[in-house]
Write an enzyme that holds these catalytic residues in place. Structure first.
Site, PDB file in Angstrom:
ATOM      1  CG  HIS A 107      -1.945  -1.069   1.232  1.00 53.49           C
ATOM      2  ND1 HIS A 107      -2.824  -1.273   0.200  1.00 53.49           N
ATOM      3  CD2 HIS A 107      -2.216  -2.045   2.147  1.00 53.49           C
ATOM      4  CE1 HIS A 107      -3.595  -2.323   0.476  1.00 53.49           C
ATOM      5  NE2 HIS A 107      -3.244  -2.808   1.644  1.00 53.49           N
ATOM      6  CG  HIS A 147      -6.515  -5.470   1.750  1.00 57.89           C
ATOM      7  ND1 HIS A 147      -5.961  -6.387   2.618  1.00 57.89           N
ATOM      8  CD2 HIS A 147      -7.656  -5.035   2.323  1.00 57.89           C
ATOM      9  CE1 HIS A 147      -6.754  -6.494   3.692  1.00 57.89           C
ATOM     10  NE2 HIS A 147      -7.775  -5.689   3.534  1.00 57.89           N
TER      11      HIS A 147
HETATM   12 ZN   LIG Z   1      -4.091  -7.274   2.602  1.00 56.33          ZN
END
Ligand SMILES: [Zn+2]
Length: 281
Positions: A107, A147
């Site tokens: 991320h 994710h």
């Molecule tokens: Zn994740």
């Protein structure tokens, strides 16, 4: 097993109270040790390695402990932990191994939170991006964390040397990855679709990649897709073995970097399942 695990107990010294906690790695280590995996110790990535991915201001602020958001605390010495985790990814890339170091990375974008996300989702330095830039080979990044790797997409969007392919739950944190663009192929999936539907989608995804352009595969290996975990897609060990066998089918130099996965015991068993599929044993 031929694939070596990259690990240092130094990555266990922070964040006991957090979702992204030491046990998710220490228990995985215990499982893999019991299964007689061999281990390698990582070295810290250099600041120059980090600056191949992140901008100078972001790294300076990280070093000073000035980067903090509700998901991603400014722990004491987090810059050193992040540098060692990135070094684990580099060692994985150099040895075709599997780094289980923390903190995770996908991320983290060029200057922090990426593509409009308002946190860095437990990430400080984008480990797999540092490893790919260090390796200097045309690389397919396959992101199987539950994710979307918004940071990785931000870093490599438009990069002719890298293809980014992500299968992830959507809508879900960080809210990105609904559509594909250029060299970034995104496959948003419903919660808990299960092994069979997941593997069909993975086959479809890999069929769209111009494999002849790449000489290496880097896997952002998150296990929060495990049934009941933070971004559950309803996968079980058999699903991870299926993923591993498909990665083997790509027939490229391959390395793996841990992303999410919040049960240490599941992480250990899922890593073993993935590598059994990958090595065909
Ligand atoms: Zn994740």
């Amino acid at each position: 097993m031929n694939t070596k695990i990259i690990f240092s107990p130094k990555c266990l010294a922070y964040g006991e109270w957090h979702t992204e906690n030491p046990e998710r790695v220490s228990k995985a280590y215990d499982v893999l040790k019991q299964k007689r995996y061999e281990f390698l110790t990582p070295k810290h990535a250099s600041e120059d390695d980090l600056l191949k991915v992140h901008d100078t201001e972001y790294i300076w602020n990280l070093k000073k402990g000035l980067v903090e958001d509700p998901d991603t605390p400014a722990y004491d010495n987090i810059y050193e932990y992040a540098r060692l985790s990135a070094g684990g990814a580099i060692t994985a890339a150099e040895t075709s191994g599997f780094s289980i170091m923390r903190p995770p990375g996908h991320h983290a974008g060029i200057s922090g939170a990426a593509l409009g996300a308002y946190t860095r989702g437990f990430c400080y330095v984008n480990n797999i991006a540092v490893a790919v830039r260090h390796l200097e080979l045309d690389t397919l990044i396959l992101d199987i964390d539950g994710h979307h790797g918004n940071g990785t997409q931000k870093i490599f969007s438009g990069d002719n040397h890298v293809y980014y392919v992500s299968l992830h739950r959507h809508p879900h944190y960080p809210g990105t990855g609904a559509v594909s663009e250029a060299n970034c192929l995104n496959f948003p999936l419903d919660a808990d679709i299960g092994n069979k539907a997941y593997l069909e989608k993975l086959d479809e995804a890999l069929s769209m990649v111009p494999l002849e352009r790449f000489s290496a595969v880097g896997v952002s290996a998150g296990f929060d897709t495990h049934k009941g975990d933070l971004a559950s897609l309803g996968l079980t060990e058999n699903g991870y073995t299926g993923i591993g066998s498909r990665i083997k089918g790509l027939s490229k130099r391959t390395f793996f970097v841990l992303e999410g996965g919040y049960s240490g015991v599941n992480n250990g068993n899922d890593i073993d399942a993935l590598l059994r599929g990958f090595e065909g044993v």
